[in-house]
Design a protein around this motif. Structure first.
Motif, PDB file in Angstrom:
ATOM      1  N   ALA A 125      15.885 -35.547  30.638  1.00 36.77           N
ATOM      2  CA  ALA A 125      17.412 -35.969  31.024  1.00 36.77           C
ATOM      3  C   ALA A 125      17.383 -36.726  32.218  1.00 36.77           C
ATOM      4  O   ALA A 125      18.245 -37.592  32.454  1.00 36.77           O
ATOM      5  N   PHE A 126      16.955 -36.276  33.222  1.00 42.21           N
ATOM      6  CA  PHE A 126      17.104 -36.689  34.549  1.00 42.21           C
ATOM      7  C   PHE A 126      16.273 -38.232  34.732  1.00 42.21           C
ATOM      8  O   PHE A 126      16.770 -39.088  35.353  1.00 42.21           O
ATOM      9  N   ALA A 127      15.318 -38.400  33.815  1.00 39.57           N
ATOM     10  CA  ALA A 127      14.576 -39.493  33.861  1.00 39.57           C
ATOM     11  C   ALA A 127      14.891 -40.575  32.912  1.00 39.57           C
ATOM     12  O   ALA A 127      14.705 -41.834  33.199  1.00 39.57           O
TER      13      ALA A 127
ATOM     14  N   PHE B 171      11.183 -31.749  39.252  1.00 34.12           N
ATOM     15  CA  PHE B 171      10.884 -33.061  40.179  1.00 34.12           C
ATOM     16  C   PHE B 171       9.348 -33.516  39.747  1.00 34.12           C
ATOM     17  O   PHE B 171       9.234 -34.720  39.744  1.00 34.12           O
ATOM     18  N   MET B 172       8.446 -32.764  39.705  1.00 38.68           N
ATOM     19  CA  MET B 172       7.077 -33.137  39.197  1.00 38.68           C
ATOM     20  C   MET B 172       7.137 -33.752  37.828  1.00 38.68           C
ATOM     21  O   MET B 172       6.515 -34.993  37.778  1.00 38.68           O
ATOM     22  N   LEU B 173       7.883 -33.214  36.910  1.00 35.39           N
ATOM     23  CA  LEU B 173       7.596 -33.962  35.528  1.00 35.39           C
ATOM     24  C   LEU B 173       8.609 -35.064  35.509  1.00 35.39           C
ATOM     25  O   LEU B 173       8.322 -36.209  34.866  1.00 35.39           O
ATOM     26  N   ARG B 174       9.807 -35.178  36.214  1.00 32.52           N
ATOM     27  CA  ARG B 174      10.637 -36.391  36.381  1.00 32.52           C
ATOM     28  C   ARG B 174       9.903 -37.606  36.906  1.00 32.52           C
ATOM     29  O   ARG B 174       9.855 -38.792  36.281  1.00 32.52           O
ATOM     30  N   GLN B 175       9.108 -37.268  38.006  1.00 31.83           N
ATOM     31  CA  GLN B 175       8.496 -38.239  38.589  1.00 31.83           C
ATOM     32  C   GLN B 175       7.376 -38.895  37.730  1.00 31.83           C
ATOM     33  O   GLN B 175       7.162 -40.183  37.575  1.00 31.83           O
ATOM     34  N   PHE B 176       6.732 -38.221  36.925  1.00 29.96           N
ATOM     35  CA  PHE B 176       5.773 -38.578  35.895  1.00 29.96           C
ATOM     36  C   PHE B 176       6.482 -39.402  34.775  1.00 29.96           C
ATOM     37  O   PHE B 176       5.929 -40.395  34.319  1.00 29.96           O
ATOM     38  N   MET B 177       7.618 -38.893  34.308  1.00 33.34           N
ATOM     39  CA  MET B 177       8.466 -39.616  32.920  1.00 33.34           C
ATOM     40  C   MET B 177       8.984 -40.592  33.383  1.00 33.34           C
ATOM     41  O   MET B 177       9.053 -41.476  32.678  1.00 33.34           O
TER      42      MET B 177
ATOM     43  N   LEU C  18       2.659 -37.828  26.528  1.00 30.33           N
ATOM     44  CA  LEU C  18       2.327 -38.823  27.450  1.00 30.33           C
ATOM     45  C   LEU C  18       2.295 -38.300  28.914  1.00 30.33           C
ATOM     46  O   LEU C  18       1.659 -38.748  29.825  1.00 30.33           O
ATOM     47  N   VAL C  19       2.859 -36.949  28.774  1.00 33.38           N
ATOM     48  CA  VAL C  19       2.918 -36.263  30.169  1.00 33.38           C
ATOM     49  C   VAL C  19       2.103 -34.875  30.130  1.00 33.38           C
ATOM     50  O   VAL C  19       1.980 -34.179  31.002  1.00 33.38           O
ATOM     51  N   ARG C  20       1.078 -35.046  29.273  1.00 34.60           N
ATOM     52  CA  ARG C  20       0.205 -33.787  29.316  1.00 34.60           C
ATOM     53  C   ARG C  20      -0.600 -33.334  30.524  1.00 34.60           C
ATOM     54  O   ARG C  20      -0.628 -32.259  30.804  1.00 34.60           O
ATOM     55  N   PRO C  21      -0.954 -34.273  31.287  1.00 32.69           N
ATOM     56  CA  PRO C  21      -1.919 -34.156  32.828  1.00 32.69           C
ATOM     57  C   PRO C  21      -0.719 -33.100  33.657  1.00 32.69           C
ATOM     58  O   PRO C  21      -0.980 -32.333  34.178  1.00 32.69           O
ATOM     59  N   ALA C  22       0.494 -33.853  33.867  1.00 32.54           N
ATOM     60  CA  ALA C  22       1.567 -33.242  34.583  1.00 32.54           C
ATOM     61  C   ALA C  22       2.003 -31.793  33.986  1.00 32.54           C
ATOM     62  O   ALA C  22       2.137 -30.918  34.679  1.00 32.54           O
ATOM     63  N   LEU C  23       1.900 -31.653  32.591  1.00 27.30           N
ATOM     64  CA  LEU C  23       2.431 -30.463  31.973  1.00 27.30           C
ATOM     65  C   LEU C  23       1.330 -29.275  32.453  1.00 27.30           C
ATOM     66  O   LEU C  23       1.410 -28.132  32.657  1.00 27.30           O
ATOM     67  N   ALA C  24       0.155 -29.634  32.162  1.00 33.31           N
ATOM     68  CA  ALA C  24      -1.328 -28.918  32.424  1.00 33.31           C
ATOM     69  C   ALA C  24      -1.177 -28.251  33.927  1.00 33.31           C
ATOM     70  O   ALA C  24      -1.315 -27.255  34.347  1.00 33.31           O
ATOM     71  N   ALA C  25      -0.927 -29.380  34.808  1.00 34.25           N
ATOM     72  CA  ALA C  25      -1.049 -29.015  36.216  1.00 34.25           C
ATOM     73  C   ALA C  25       0.263 -28.137  36.587  1.00 34.25           C
ATOM     74  O   ALA C  25      -0.030 -27.086  37.189  1.00 34.25           O
TER      75      ALA C  25
ATOM     76  N   THR D 289      -2.395 -36.123  41.029  1.00 34.95           N
ATOM     77  CA  THR D 289      -2.393 -37.398  41.560  1.00 34.95           C
ATOM     78  C   THR D 289      -1.732 -38.500  40.652  1.00 34.95           C
ATOM     79  O   THR D 289      -1.185 -39.410  41.248  1.00 34.95           O
ATOM     80  N   LEU D 290      -1.855 -38.445  39.161  1.00 36.90           N
ATOM     81  CA  LEU D 290      -0.859 -39.154  38.550  1.00 36.90           C
ATOM     82  C   LEU D 290       0.607 -39.444  38.863  1.00 36.90           C
ATOM     83  O   LEU D 290       1.224 -40.257  38.915  1.00 36.90           O
ATOM     84  N   THR D 291       1.123 -38.128  39.101  1.00 40.52           N
ATOM     85  CA  THR D 291       2.488 -37.980  39.516  1.00 40.52           C
ATOM     86  C   THR D 291       3.087 -38.810  40.774  1.00 40.52           C
ATOM     87  O   THR D 291       3.805 -39.343  41.031  1.00 40.52           O
ATOM     88  N   GLY D 292       1.947 -38.553  41.772  1.00 42.46           N
ATOM     89  CA  GLY D 292       2.198 -39.161  43.008  1.00 42.46           C
ATOM     90  C   GLY D 292       2.116 -40.605  43.167  1.00 42.46           C
ATOM     91  O   GLY D 292       3.081 -41.308  43.775  1.00 42.46           O
ATOM     92  N   ILE D 293       1.287 -41.144  42.092  1.00 42.25           N
ATOM     93  CA  ILE D 293       0.973 -42.634  42.147  1.00 42.25           C
ATOM     94  C   ILE D 293       2.161 -43.321  41.390  1.00 42.25           C
ATOM     95  O   ILE D 293       2.642 -44.391  41.632  1.00 42.25           O
ATOM     96  N   LYS D 294       2.318 -42.604  40.137  1.00 45.06           N
ATOM     97  CA  LYS D 294       3.250 -43.284  39.286  1.00 45.06           C
ATOM     98  C   LYS D 294       5.034 -42.998  39.448  1.00 45.06           C
ATOM     99  O   LYS D 294       5.806 -43.488  38.881  1.00 45.06           O
ATOM    100  N   GLY D 295       4.984 -42.127  40.414  1.00 42.31           N
ATOM    101  CA  GLY D 295       6.608 -41.929  40.834  1.00 42.31           C
ATOM    102  C   GLY D 295       7.178 -42.928  41.229  1.00 42.31           C
ATOM    103  O   GLY D 295       6.857 -43.762  41.864  1.00 42.31           O
TER     104      GLY D 295
END
Length: 300
Positions: free
Chosen positions: A119-121, A179-185, A214-221, A294-300
């Motif tokens: 919703a936020f993303a 916050f973590m999942l929003r940055q990835f989305m 598409l957000v499986r890595p962030a969900l797993a973390a 890592t992907l969350t930080g790079i793509k956010g």
């Protein structure tokens, strides 16, 4: 002649140039590398030292725990400490309590956090950004500040001494997870959702069949972080639980403490047993932790 000689001078090989580039880029001397490795090895020893001491202490006799100078190697090896520790308290029940609380919380938290993050993303609604900032500001409030209001709320609805007091707040509210999942989305192109809309997909279909895969890595973390945090959680169960049959593993370990004496050998054995699931989850999930963060930080 001089011009011809300069023209005939063979150019440097590409291999040599690449070698020089590698040398320049690596920089530093062998001594600096040795010092770096020495610092890293020292840090690793300092971090693993308490864990090794716990394992060795679980195999000692009681009088060997506080010997000076310390006796690292048990003599004799008391393997019976593990059996006595397991039988002294209802560890089987505590393991079940911790396991099902952690698993249910992970599933529920991934669902609620991913829906809020979506919703936020991806959904535009009035005051979206101010609401998200206020929501994120709650991360700055320590849990010790909100524990008394939370306790009063749980008491008013009759959830004290039940696992619901631990499960529901963990599932319904996690600013860090959102916050973590929003940055990835936010890194996912909007064109994918627009294409799904053209094909007749609604919001739920886009969320479930387009965004989540598409957000499986962030969900797993996030799932691994949640499991580790809940398995090691001591403060929450200490506040809300009173019946030993409902205790989790960390809270049950605290029962080895007596009024006048603590059986450290049994406590170390129980702690060694309790840390096994955490090690298994971390060893198998460390790749997802690194990839997701890592992907969350790079793509956010």
């Amino acid at each position: 002649m001089e011009a011809n000689m300069e023209m005939r001078t063979p150019p440097k090989s590409k291999t040599a140039s690449a070698g020089l580039l590698r040398t320049d880029r690596s920089g530093g001397s062998p001594l600096a590398g040795l010092l770096l490795h020495a610092v890293l090895i020292t840090g690793a020893v300092l971090m693993t030292g308490p864990f090794i001491w716990m394992i060795l202490s679980s195999l000692k006799q009681f009088h060997q725990i506080f010997l000076i100078p310390p006796q690292w190697i048990p003599d004799p090896w008391e393997w019976g400490n593990y059996k006595r520790s397991w039988e002294a308290l209802p560890f089987g029940r505590a393991y079940f309590n911790s396991a099902y609380i952690a698993v249910i919380s992970v599933i529920g938290k991934l669902l609620t956090c991913s829906m809020a993050a979506y919703a936020f993303a991806k959904i535009r609604f009035p005051l979206r950004e101010p609401i998200f900032v206020l929501f994120l500001a709650t991360m700055m409030v320590p849990g010790q500040v909100t524990i008394i209001p939370l306790y009063l709320m749980m008491k008013s609805i009759g959830w004290i001494d039940t696992h619901l007091a631990i499960l529901v707040p963990e599932i319904l509210f996690s600013a860090f997870g959102v916050f973590m999942l929003r940055q990835f989305m936010k890194s996912i192109p909007d064109e994918l959702a627009e294409a799904a809309v053209v094909d007749g997909a609604n919001r739920w279909t886009i969320y479930w069949r387009v965004i989540l895969p598409l957000v499986r890595p962030a969900l797993a973390a996030l799932g691994i972080f949640t499991f580790l945090g809940l398995w090691n959680n001591f403060f929450g169960p200490l506040i809300f639980l009173n019946t030993p049959e409902k205790f989790t593993v960390p809270l049950l370990l605290n029962m080895f403490r007596g009024m006048y004496i603590t059986d450290w050998t049994l406590m170390m054995a129980g702690s060694s047993i309790a840390v096994v699931p955490v090690l298994i989850v971390y060893l198998f999930g460390q790749r997802y932790i690194i990839e997701g963060v890592t992907l969350t930080g790079i793509k956010g």
